[in-house]
Design a protein around this motif. Structure first.
Motif, mmCIF file in Angstrom:
data_model
loop_
_atom_site.group_PDB
_atom_site.id
_atom_site.type_symbol
_atom_site.label_atom_id
_atom_site.label_comp_id
_atom_site.label_asym_id
_atom_site.label_seq_id
_atom_site.Cartn_x
_atom_site.Cartn_y
_atom_site.Cartn_z
ATOM 1 N N ILE A 181 1.525 6.960 -6.783
ATOM 2 C CA ILE A 181 0.472 7.943 -7.054
ATOM 3 C C ILE A 181 1.001 9.354 -6.804
ATOM 4 N N ARG A 182 1.752 9.548 -5.732
ATOM 5 C CA ARG A 182 2.288 10.864 -5.404
ATOM 6 C C ARG A 182 3.282 11.362 -6.461
ATOM 7 N N LYS A 183 4.014 10.456 -7.059
ATOM 8 C CA LYS A 183 5.028 10.839 -8.043
ATOM 9 C C LYS A 183 4.442 11.132 -9.422
ATOM 10 N N LYS A 184 3.223 10.702 -9.671
ATOM 11 C CA LYS A 184 2.581 10.953 -10.969
ATOM 12 C C LYS A 184 2.194 12.414 -11.064
ATOM 13 N N PRO A 185 2.497 13.044 -12.187
ATOM 14 C CA PRO A 185 2.083 14.450 -12.342
ATOM 15 C C PRO A 185 0.573 14.536 -12.584
ATOM 16 N N PHE A 186 -0.011 15.643 -12.113
ATOM 17 C CA PHE A 186 -1.444 15.886 -12.348
ATOM 18 C C PHE A 186 -1.625 16.383 -13.758
ATOM 19 N N LYS A 187 -2.692 16.026 -14.411
ATOM 20 C CA LYS A 187 -2.990 16.487 -15.779
ATOM 21 C C LYS A 187 -4.200 17.360 -15.799
ATOM 22 N N THR B 213 0.827 -1.201 0.000
ATOM 23 C CA THR B 213 0.000 0.000 0.000
ATOM 24 C C THR B 213 0.867 1.260 0.000
ATOM 25 N N VAL B 214 1.902 1.274 0.795
ATOM 26 C CA VAL B 214 2.822 2.415 0.844
ATOM 27 C C VAL B 214 3.475 2.608 -0.528
ATOM 28 N N ALA B 215 3.888 1.537 -1.162
ATOM 29 C CA ALA B 215 4.509 1.622 -2.488
ATOM 30 C C ALA B 215 3.520 2.178 -3.510
ATOM 31 N N GLU B 216 2.272 1.748 -3.449
ATOM 32 C CA GLU B 216 1.238 2.257 -4.365
ATOM 33 C C GLU B 216 1.021 3.754 -4.150
ATOM 34 N N LEU B 217 0.972 4.181 -2.896
ATOM 35 C CA LEU B 217 0.799 5.603 -2.596
ATOM 36 C C LEU B 217 1.962 6.434 -3.127
ATOM 37 N N GLU B 218 3.158 5.927 -2.991
ATOM 38 C CA GLU B 218 4.336 6.632 -3.499
ATOM 39 C C GLU B 218 4.256 6.791 -5.015
#
Length: 103
Positions: free
Chosen positions: A97-103, A90-95
């Protein structure tokens, strides 16, 4: 004086944990295999006197409880491992998501 078995070796002092003779002490050939009950020679002698039925019942109940607790402990350890794995995932998935830029 140390007792010698028919193989010419000192006998081994052991404890039986069978349900028929729980906790009984005996001496046997050092080549005695408690799992297969095979012996290097026929040297075998009980050391303890007979126990009463209630003593056998209580000992068997305690041995069964010990096995149940060991099983419960193994299950709890496995659950902890699973929960830790799930948390790490779960922590890896959150990381990600956080690193993906918003579009």
């Amino acid at each position: 004086m140390v007792a010698i078995c028919a193989c010419g070796l000192p006998v081994s002092r052991r404890t039986s944990w069978t349900s028929e003779n729980p906790g009984w002490k005996f001496v046997a050939c050092k080549f005695y295999n408690h799992e297969t009950r095979q012996r290097g020679c026929n040297t075998f002698e009980w050391i303890d006197e007979d126990i009463l039925d209630w003593q056998r019942d209580v000992t068997n109940m305690l041995v069964a409880e010990k096995h149940r607790l060991a099983t419960d402990n193994s299950i709890l350890k496995f659950r902890i491992v699973c929960e830790t794995y799930e948390k790490d995932r779960t922590v890896a998935e959150l990381e990600k998501i956080r690193k993906k830029p918003f579009k």
